[in-house]
Design an enzyme around this catalytic site. Structure first.
Site, PDB file in Angstrom:
ATOM      1  N   HIS A  14       8.886  87.444 -16.985  1.00 31.60           N
ATOM      2  CA  HIS A  14       8.670  88.186 -18.034  1.00 31.60           C
ATOM      3  C   HIS A  14       7.588  88.194 -18.939  1.00 31.60           C
ATOM      4  O   HIS A  14       7.231  87.067 -19.216  1.00 31.60           O
ATOM      5  CB  HIS A  14       9.845  88.118 -18.906  1.00 31.60           C
ATOM      6  CG  HIS A  14      10.701  88.444 -18.748  1.00 31.60           C
ATOM      7  ND1 HIS A  14      11.453  88.343 -18.808  1.00 31.60           N
ATOM      8  CD2 HIS A  14      11.457  89.827 -17.584  1.00 31.60           C
ATOM      9  CE1 HIS A  14      13.118  88.588 -18.262  1.00 31.60           C
ATOM     10  NE2 HIS A  14      12.945  89.593 -17.521  1.00 31.60           N
TER      11      HIS A  14
ATOM     12  N   GLU B  64       6.483  86.459 -22.452  1.00 29.19           N
ATOM     13  CA  GLU B  64       6.445  85.171 -22.872  1.00 29.19           C
ATOM     14  C   GLU B  64       6.599  84.000 -22.453  1.00 29.19           C
ATOM     15  O   GLU B  64       5.741  83.321 -20.721  1.00 29.19           O
ATOM     16  CB  GLU B  64       8.423  84.866 -21.807  1.00 29.19           C
ATOM     17  CG  GLU B  64       9.268  86.136 -21.982  1.00 29.19           C
ATOM     18  CD  GLU B  64      10.474  85.831 -21.121  1.00 29.19           C
ATOM     19  OE1 GLU B  64      10.573  84.871 -20.109  1.00 29.19           O
ATOM     20  OE2 GLU B  64      11.551  86.977 -21.095  1.00 29.19           O
TER      21      GLU B  64
ATOM     22  N   ARG C 204      -9.210  57.627 -19.041  1.00 27.90           N
ATOM     23  CA  ARG C 204     -10.640  56.941 -18.346  1.00 27.90           C
ATOM     24  C   ARG C 204      -9.898  55.338 -19.179  1.00 27.90           C
ATOM     25  O   ARG C 204      -9.528  54.312 -18.979  1.00 27.90           O
ATOM     26  CB  ARG C 204     -10.861  57.242 -19.805  1.00 27.90           C
ATOM     27  CG  ARG C 204     -12.110  55.584 -19.902  1.00 27.90           C
ATOM     28  CD  ARG C 204     -13.168  56.370 -21.326  1.00 27.90           C
ATOM     29  NE  ARG C 204     -14.047  54.958 -21.638  1.00 27.90           N
ATOM     30  CZ  ARG C 204     -14.951  54.256 -21.733  1.00 27.90           C
ATOM     31  NH1 ARG C 204     -15.540  55.160 -20.070  1.00 27.90           N
ATOM     32  NH2 ARG C 204     -15.566  53.547 -22.069  1.00 27.90           N
TER      33      ARG C 204
ATOM     34  N   HIS D 136     -19.131  50.308 -12.606  1.00 29.79           N
ATOM     35  CA  HIS D 136     -18.027  51.366 -13.180  1.00 29.79           C
ATOM     36  C   HIS D 136     -19.356  52.434 -13.085  1.00 29.79           C
ATOM     37  O   HIS D 136     -19.809  52.111 -12.181  1.00 29.79           O
ATOM     38  CB  HIS D 136     -18.605  51.264 -15.129  1.00 29.79           C
ATOM     39  CG  HIS D 136     -17.684  50.317 -15.630  1.00 29.79           C
ATOM     40  ND1 HIS D 136     -17.333  51.052 -16.309  1.00 29.79           N
ATOM     41  CD2 HIS D 136     -17.735  49.000 -15.418  1.00 29.79           C
ATOM     42  CE1 HIS D 136     -16.219  49.669 -17.151  1.00 29.79           C
ATOM     43  NE2 HIS D 136     -16.753  48.806 -16.286  1.00 29.79           N
TER      44      HIS D 136
ATOM     45  N   GLU E  24     -23.359  50.590 -13.271  1.00 32.50           N
ATOM     46  CA  GLU E  24     -23.129  52.043 -13.318  1.00 32.50           C
ATOM     47  C   GLU E  24     -23.539  52.616 -12.130  1.00 32.50           C
ATOM     48  O   GLU E  24     -24.745  53.260 -11.657  1.00 32.50           O
ATOM     49  CB  GLU E  24     -23.391  53.367 -14.227  1.00 32.50           C
ATOM     50  CG  GLU E  24     -23.132  52.356 -15.399  1.00 32.50           C
ATOM     51  CD  GLU E  24     -22.042  52.892 -15.766  1.00 32.50           C
ATOM     52  OE1 GLU E  24     -21.265  53.486 -15.305  1.00 32.50           O
ATOM     53  OE2 GLU E  24     -21.010  52.293 -17.476  1.00 32.50           O
TER      54      GLU E  24
END
Ligand code: 0X9
Ligand code: ZN
Length: 266
Positions: free
Chosen positions: A63, A66, A84, A154, A228
């Site tokens: 519908h 909705e 994270r 990381h 990193e």
């Protein structure tokens, strides 16, 4: 509020389907099953972890007015690949998780961390509040006399960082750590030709207290580094699998460089 807490146009939803299937190609399949009266494609998103025979059908939006109904279908699919934090809950807060790299006992929750549960850098209710952090801290503490280097991996940005991150001040081993980080970055360059920048955390990226590297350093583990890994932003956290091997090879060459130096200075 997040993407999933909003209503979206047809066009946006088609775009979302494409993206989500791309990112989770291991879990999701988009199956064309026909088209609407106005000739728009109808798709099934199939969620599957393993080959199984049974299934559950969910449809949304039969519908048109909705809107909450398609919002549910998007919500149902939309697990957050970019999560994270840890998964801990905090009293009555609707927000989940603590940044485990702000939860170590190293100038805990100072500038560069947040005391608010809903933030990505939430430091937790107290240092080592997270069971995962506590377990690592306890193990490293119990073995601090034999652990000569602390290395934490990381991503992303291609950096070799060393203490401090909780203050702009230099550590007393700054010069030695810097020259070792330089050697590590050179080893990476030799291995894959990739460039990694280096420096003390706060000086190089930002103030960030409560990190494991600073904590380990202040515990007396002089050779403490945060890597990193790849990349520098092209794919960011969604690094393609083809880059796993070269990234690991370059990281390994850096770790070897650090190990050699540690051995020479025992
Ligand atoms: O902010 C962090 O925790 C690390 N960067 S990341 O994008 N991987 O989240 C940097 C950590 C540097 N060291 C400390 N903040 N102690
Ligand atoms: Zn990180």
């Amino acid at each position: 509020s997040s993407y999933y807490e909003n209503y979206h146009s047809m066009k946006e939803i088609y775009h979302w389907m494409e993206e989500v299937v791309k990112v989770h190609s291991d879990l999701l399949q988009k199956i064309y099953i026909g088209s609407s009266y106005e000739k728009r494609p109808l798709y099934v998103l199939k969620v599957h972890q393993e080959k199984r025979k049974s299934a559950i059908w969910i449809d949304c939006g039969i519908h048109a007015r909705e809107w909450i109904s398609p919002a549910f279908c998007l919500w149902f699919i939309g697990h957050n690949r970019l999560w994270r934090k840890s998964r801990s809950s905090h009293g009555n807060s609707k927000c989940i998780g603590t940044d485990m790299n702000r939860n170590f006992d190293a100038h805990w929750c100072g500038e560069g961390a947040s005391p608010y549960e809903c933030q990505e850098t939430y430091c937790g209710p107290y240092p080592e509040s997270e069971p995962e952090v506590k377990a690592v801290a306890r193990f490293v503490r119990d073995h601090k006399d034999i652990i000569k280097a602390y290395i934490t991996m990381h991503s992303y940005s291609q950096l070799v960082l060393f203490p401090y991150s909780y203050t702009m001040d230099r550590s007393k081993d700054h010069d030695e750590l810097e020259s070792l980080a330089k050697k590590a970055a050179k080893a990476i360059k030799r291995t894959t030709k990739k460039t990694y920048r280096l420096g003390a955390g706060a000086q190089t990226i930002y103030l960030a207290p409560g990190g494991s590297d600073d904590w380990a350093y202040d515990l007396g583990i002089k050779y403490s580094f945060t890597f990193e890994l790849r990349d520098t932003g092209t794919y960011g956290f969604l690094l393609p699998p083809q880059e796993i091997k070269p990234t690991c090879l370059e990281a390994l060459s850096a770790v070897k460089e650090i190990s050699q130096h540690v051995l020479q200075n025992l």
